[in-house]
Design a protein around this motif. Sequence first.
Motif, PDB file in Angstrom:
ATOM      1  N   ILE A   2     -41.600  66.366 -26.540  1.00 50.74           N
ATOM      2  CA  ILE A   2     -40.709  67.350 -27.445  1.00 50.74           C
ATOM      3  C   ILE A   2     -41.013  66.500 -28.675  1.00 50.74           C
ATOM      4  O   ILE A   2     -41.166  65.121 -28.729  1.00 50.74           O
ATOM      5  CB  ILE A   2     -39.217  67.212 -27.197  1.00 50.74           C
ATOM      6  CG1 ILE A   2     -39.082  67.928 -26.129  1.00 50.74           C
ATOM      7  CG2 ILE A   2     -38.607  67.721 -28.625  1.00 50.74           C
ATOM      8  CD1 ILE A   2     -37.290  68.156 -25.712  1.00 50.74           C
ATOM      9  N   ASN A   3     -41.453  67.144 -29.904  1.00 48.34           N
ATOM     10  CA  ASN A   3     -41.916  66.460 -31.247  1.00 48.34           C
ATOM     11  C   ASN A   3     -43.185  65.659 -31.213  1.00 48.34           C
ATOM     12  O   ASN A   3     -43.267  65.041 -32.259  1.00 48.34           O
ATOM     13  CB  ASN A   3     -40.730  65.340 -31.598  1.00 48.34           C
ATOM     14  CG  ASN A   3     -39.330  66.304 -31.860  1.00 48.34           C
ATOM     15  OD1 ASN A   3     -39.191  67.082 -32.234  1.00 48.34           O
ATOM     16  ND2 ASN A   3     -38.268  65.520 -31.474  1.00 48.34           N
ATOM     17  N   TYR A  39     -43.864  58.293 -29.920  1.00 50.30           N
ATOM     18  CA  TYR A  39     -43.400  59.353 -29.402  1.00 50.30           C
ATOM     19  C   TYR A  39     -41.732  59.290 -29.128  1.00 50.30           C
ATOM     20  O   TYR A  39     -41.217  58.232 -29.787  1.00 50.30           O
ATOM     21  CB  TYR A  39     -43.976  59.655 -27.952  1.00 50.30           C
ATOM     22  CG  TYR A  39     -43.534  58.381 -26.895  1.00 50.30           C
ATOM     23  CD1 TYR A  39     -42.455  58.740 -25.943  1.00 50.30           C
ATOM     24  CD2 TYR A  39     -44.069  57.193 -26.956  1.00 50.30           C
ATOM     25  CE1 TYR A  39     -41.922  57.735 -24.956  1.00 50.30           C
ATOM     26  CE2 TYR A  39     -43.517  56.373 -26.020  1.00 50.30           C
ATOM     27  CZ  TYR A  39     -42.635  56.905 -25.097  1.00 50.30           C
ATOM     28  OH  TYR A  39     -42.210  55.738 -24.197  1.00 50.30           O
ATOM     29  N   TYR A  40     -41.303  60.211 -28.623  1.00 51.98           N
ATOM     30  CA  TYR A  40     -39.664  60.395 -28.491  1.00 51.98           C
ATOM     31  C   TYR A  40     -39.378  60.160 -27.140  1.00 51.98           C
ATOM     32  O   TYR A  40     -40.002  60.771 -26.182  1.00 51.98           O
ATOM     33  CB  TYR A  40     -39.299  61.616 -29.152  1.00 51.98           C
ATOM     34  CG  TYR A  40     -39.084  61.874 -30.687  1.00 51.98           C
ATOM     35  CD1 TYR A  40     -38.120  61.478 -31.327  1.00 51.98           C
ATOM     36  CD2 TYR A  40     -40.324  62.109 -31.282  1.00 51.98           C
ATOM     37  CE1 TYR A  40     -37.784  61.617 -32.515  1.00 51.98           C
ATOM     38  CE2 TYR A  40     -40.416  62.025 -32.591  1.00 51.98           C
ATOM     39  CZ  TYR A  40     -39.193  61.685 -33.343  1.00 51.98           C
ATOM     40  OH  TYR A  40     -38.917  61.840 -34.707  1.00 51.98           O
TER      41      TYR A  40
END
Length: 575
Positions: free
Chosen positions: A281-282, A330-331
Amino acid sequence: MKILKNIKVLKRIFVAIGSVVFLLLLFPRCAKVVSPTGGPKDTLPPVLINSIPKINSTNFNGDKIVLEFDEYIKPKELQQKLLVSPPLKNRPIPQLKGKKLVLELLDTLKPNATYTFYFSDAIRDNNEDNPINNFVFSFSTGNEIDTLVLKGTITDAFTNKPVENALVMLYDKALDTLPYTTLPLHIAKTDKDGKFTAVNLKPTSYKVVAITDKNSDYLYNQGKEFIAFYDSLLAASTQNDSAPAAIKMRMFTEELPNQILSGYDRPERYMLTLHFSRVPINGFKLHPIDSTSLTDWYIVEPDNNGDTLTLWISNSELAKRDTLMTILNYYKTDSLYRLLPQRDTLRFLYYETEKQKSTDDTLKKGFSLTTSIPGDKAVIPNIPVEFTLPKPALSVDSSKILIFNQTDSIVEPDVKLEADSINPRIYRFYKKWEVGKTYHMLVLPMAFTDIVTQTNDTLEVKVNGADPEKFGTLTLNLTGVKNKAVVELLNEKATKVIAAKIAKGNSFVKFDFIEPGKYQIRIIDDANGNGKWDTGNYMKHIQPERVFYYTDEKTKGVISIRANWDSELQYELKP
């Protein structure tokens, strides 16, 4: 006188001998050994004749249950099949004593509760293995025994097949977190047809959730177990004809909730891999540690699931480094299930083999192209021809792809190559191959140059235009579509997608050039219009997108396609 006396003696001797012979002939026949018939085979299951407590009794406060049957029994897989509702933290300890089964209870029973023991077919007779099917034993620890029921069916959300041994959990509260944290108030299991019946319920409304309880903890482990849920609370009912119809629930797997980097590697000099727990995600960004401003130095290729990413290094200077130090942004999901920015330092190492070391970089060998054109079948018009490269292309020159129409002795117009939107190693073009004509396709070197500046080897393919009379067509008149639907033509066993079409609203969907054979049709009610099936989300109260399989009384779901034959079908997506 003496002679007469001798004659009488001889007569007595003959009579005696005759009697002995008669007896000898008679007795073997009478004494012949015959196996006893033993009567008809026992086909009856054991019968419960006594129990402590009595079945459906009240005010029980003991620590043992004794079930006595009319014959000797042998439990089969009792520990696996026995289900107790409300659930116990510790399984009862079974003891077999002749015709009695004793269950020692290790837990203290709840007050004013109706307990139900589902034995399935675990109780069987000792001689013929005849089971008591769906054997249920109940009692109450209070003054009354509850008698209401709740019935339903659970199917796989994508295949529509029944789910066996799913654990159905009932709660008397509506909190969404209950399946994660709290043991259910009542439980039941589905049979081979996906059906369940929760019995001995109180006159109240229940939250109903079903899982594939792999670790037998009566809790939902997200991402590891399947789940199904009903959108609203359900009231228990009596078993009479006026009771509400059985509910229907569709089981699915959710995407893993936690996002982490689970691994990374460098299997080739020009290849890096990142392994995430789910589709990131993201997104993410990867930078060389000494050139954080450098961009566009790699090309991303996701796998089919999107959680494993291949990064092809397009910068030759970076690729030559045996040790590549990078920073990954990153997340990541933290301990409180929050998705927060994360910064990791990754060290990519490449160990070159002796064979690779001996290769002279100045002597580049050509690489082989893989084409989707079948070697022994005719090509179908407007079905794309695909080229797959070992590595992504640095440059493409479609003028190096020549097609000769050998039947008419002409050169066909230049092809127009299109890059795949997901896989950077795939290119395709469309062409209307004419019926009965023979083509010679020639792919010259330098049509494709990859990221290591290697070029393709020459590829030659002979192509014959398909004859439509050797194929069949299928048209589906699809109604009940609110937004879009994905219509898939499957093989007979529904294990492979042959072709797929997008239907916008109610429309006619046509598949042509279908090889004679047997097929199935799957229809995905594409509610969000993204062209694929989407699973559900329990906490967001999102059910998985509906999936239909075409069937009618005549075809039973299997459709026969014949050569030079047009088939027309109708199907409605019902609410």
